[in-house]
Design an enzyme around this catalytic site. Sequence first.
Site, PDB file in Angstrom:
ATOM      1  N   LYS A 135      -6.958  62.721 -19.196  1.00 37.53           N
ATOM      2  CA  LYS A 135      -7.621  62.561 -17.894  1.00 37.53           C
ATOM      3  C   LYS A 135      -7.528  63.836 -17.064  1.00 37.53           C
ATOM      4  O   LYS A 135      -8.433  64.135 -16.293  1.00 37.53           O
ATOM      5  CB  LYS A 135      -7.015  61.386 -17.115  1.00 37.53           C
ATOM      6  CG  LYS A 135      -7.346  60.056 -17.759  1.00 37.53           C
ATOM      7  CD  LYS A 135      -7.316  58.912 -16.771  1.00 37.53           C
ATOM      8  CE  LYS A 135      -7.616  57.617 -17.460  1.00 37.53           C
ATOM      9  NZ  LYS A 135      -8.821  56.961 -17.149  1.00 37.53           N
TER      10      LYS A 135
ATOM     11  N   LYS B 213     -13.078  57.166 -26.565  1.00 36.96           N
ATOM     12  CA  LYS B 213     -13.168  55.741 -26.257  1.00 36.96           C
ATOM     13  C   LYS B 213     -14.191  55.485 -25.155  1.00 36.96           C
ATOM     14  O   LYS B 213     -14.466  56.354 -24.334  1.00 36.96           O
ATOM     15  CB  LYS B 213     -11.794  55.177 -25.901  1.00 36.96           C
ATOM     16  CG  LYS B 213     -11.371  55.322 -24.465  1.00 36.96           C
ATOM     17  CD  LYS B 213     -10.177  54.413 -24.192  1.00 36.96           C
ATOM     18  CE  LYS B 213      -9.922  54.298 -22.705  1.00 36.96           C
ATOM     19  NZ  LYS B 213     -10.868  53.429 -21.997  1.00 36.96           N
TER      20      LYS B 213
ATOM     21  N   LYS C 142     -14.760  53.041 -18.267  1.00 35.84           N
ATOM     22  CA  LYS C 142     -15.488  52.800 -17.012  1.00 35.84           C
ATOM     23  C   LYS C 142     -15.862  54.100 -16.349  1.00 35.84           C
ATOM     24  O   LYS C 142     -16.909  54.227 -15.754  1.00 35.84           O
ATOM     25  CB  LYS C 142     -14.559  52.104 -16.007  1.00 35.84           C
ATOM     26  CG  LYS C 142     -14.375  50.647 -16.162  1.00 35.84           C
ATOM     27  CD  LYS C 142     -13.517  50.180 -14.981  1.00 35.84           C
ATOM     28  CE  LYS C 142     -12.277  49.497 -15.461  1.00 35.84           C
ATOM     29  NZ  LYS C 142     -11.076  50.272 -15.350  1.00 35.84           N
TER      30      LYS C 142
HETATM   31  P1  ATP Z   1     -10.753  54.266 -16.740  1.00 34.61           P
HETATM   32  O1  ATP Z   1     -11.828  55.078 -17.370  1.00 34.61           O
HETATM   33  O2  ATP Z   1     -10.796  54.299 -15.243  1.00 34.61           O
HETATM   34  O3  ATP Z   1      -9.377  54.550 -17.298  1.00 34.61           O
HETATM   35  P2  ATP Z   1     -10.986  52.007 -18.524  1.00 34.61           P
HETATM   36  O4  ATP Z   1     -12.332  51.547 -18.926  1.00 34.61           O
HETATM   37  O5  ATP Z   1     -10.186  52.799 -19.485  1.00 34.61           O
HETATM   38  O6  ATP Z   1     -11.103  52.750 -17.110  1.00 34.61           O
HETATM   39  P3  ATP Z   1      -8.649  50.522 -17.693  1.00 34.61           P
HETATM   40  O7  ATP Z   1      -8.623  49.827 -16.386  1.00 34.61           O
HETATM   41  O8  ATP Z   1      -7.961  51.849 -17.813  1.00 34.61           O
HETATM   42  O9  ATP Z   1     -10.196  50.695 -18.121  1.00 34.61           O
HETATM   43  O10 ATP Z   1      -8.079  49.562 -18.810  1.00 34.61           O
HETATM   44  C1  ATP Z   1      -8.117  48.127 -18.668  1.00 34.61           C
HETATM   45  C2  ATP Z   1      -7.863  47.472 -20.010  1.00 34.61           C
HETATM   46  O11 ATP Z   1      -8.990  47.658 -20.871  1.00 34.61           O
HETATM   47  C3  ATP Z   1      -6.660  48.042 -20.770  1.00 34.61           C
HETATM   48  O12 ATP Z   1      -6.006  46.972 -21.438  1.00 34.61           O
HETATM   49  C4  ATP Z   1      -7.276  48.963 -21.776  1.00 34.61           C
HETATM   50  O13 ATP Z   1      -6.473  49.148 -22.930  1.00 34.61           O
HETATM   51  C5  ATP Z   1      -8.558  48.211 -22.102  1.00 34.61           C
HETATM   52  N1  ATP Z   1      -9.593  49.130 -22.560  1.00 34.61           N
HETATM   53  C6  ATP Z   1     -10.168  50.128 -21.845  1.00 34.61           C
HETATM   54  N2  ATP Z   1     -11.079  50.755 -22.578  1.00 34.61           N
HETATM   55  C7  ATP Z   1     -11.086  50.164 -23.799  1.00 34.61           C
HETATM   56  C8  ATP Z   1     -11.817  50.373 -25.000  1.00 34.61           C
HETATM   57  N3  ATP Z   1     -12.719  51.345 -25.075  1.00 34.61           N
HETATM   58  N4  ATP Z   1     -11.566  49.567 -26.048  1.00 34.61           N
HETATM   59  C9  ATP Z   1     -10.629  48.577 -25.968  1.00 34.61           C
HETATM   60  N5  ATP Z   1      -9.912  48.325 -24.874  1.00 34.61           N
HETATM   61  C10 ATP Z   1     -10.118  49.108 -23.795  1.00 34.61           C
HETATM   62 MG    MG Z   2      -8.321  53.599 -18.872  1.00 33.99          MG
END
Ligand code: ATP
Ligand code: MG
Length: 337
Positions: free
Chosen positions: A116, A199, A202
Amino acid sequence: MTDFTPRIFSGIKPSGGLQLGNYLGAIKRFVQMQDTDFETIYCVVDLHAITVWQDPAELPGMTREVAAGYLAAGIDPERSILFNQAAVHEHAELAWLFNCVARVGWMNRMTQFKEKAGKNAEKQSLGLYAYPALMAADILLYHATHVPVGEDQKQHVELTRDIAAKFNHDYKVDFFPETQPVIEGPAMRVMNLRDGTKKMSKSGESDMERINMLDDADTIAKKFRKARTDAEPLPETAEGLEGRPEARNLVDIYAALSDMTPEAVIAEHAGAGWGAFKPALADLAVEKLAPISGEMRRLLDDPAEIDRTLARGAERARAIAAPILKRTTEIMGLIGR
Ligand code: ATP
Ligand code: MG
């Protein structure tokens, strides 16, 4: 060893709209876990979201959107405790105590910070660097024994265990549990649709790289149609996905959405070209996501009701958290609480 109540804690940041990886890697499993013997506690982790800039005019809406996602997917606020982190101040307090338990060397190994922060580590907030200590606090504030997360969070749950073990060791207590990460199923790391080595997130740069929970059917179809793939058709067996990250990702998404194994998906679609598989995947995604996004929109029409639900959850969360924080301060020798 103390016997800890089987208890699940997990959270999602309101750092943007929910995406398919959040659903398959997290929320869908959170819902299923309500039917087990675990107590389930789910959080909108807004204090984690502000580790990077969040517009204060938009954050409340994103917090409610994540809450609506939980509810629309089937989290029952009576059977589970559902709340937002900022409403339970014990999270921030325990995080400070854990900042004094965790070691700088441990934080330096965290790959999420490196990813990040990129080349700009010096300019990041101290909060982004210390994030794993807050996450440990989130989990251990409830003595959670299990944490369902996507693959990307495994390292942070391991750090949580390290913090618990060091605390127990240094203060000669058996107070915090050894929390287990729960990472199982075909979609524990849903990949970016434009780059199969990253990955889906969001907060990723381009909207085309992710499926948002609130995307309409046409947008979902377009994003899958434009998803990057190689030129080969689907293989005859699952081994044929070796070295084909984009192909594997689409098969895994199909498997997770349909509750099939990737092997069964391959058996059903062996030899299919992308021109056939991508529309089938889009139809499946729309079939599964449309009822959830419809319900999310309905819930978001009444933000005051979402706020009331979160406030009730926060009260229930605090009933568990406050005595655990109090005991932690006593163990550490802090007086006056
Ligand atoms: P950000 O980009 O702000 O980090 P994010 O999409 O990674 O957002 P988080 O809030 O960090 O979302 O993670 C919330 C949950 O979703 C966690 O349990 C994380 O492991 C899961 N998660 C996030 N992205 C993925 C993905 N691509 N595949 C599977 N699980 C995911
Ligand atoms: Mg995340």
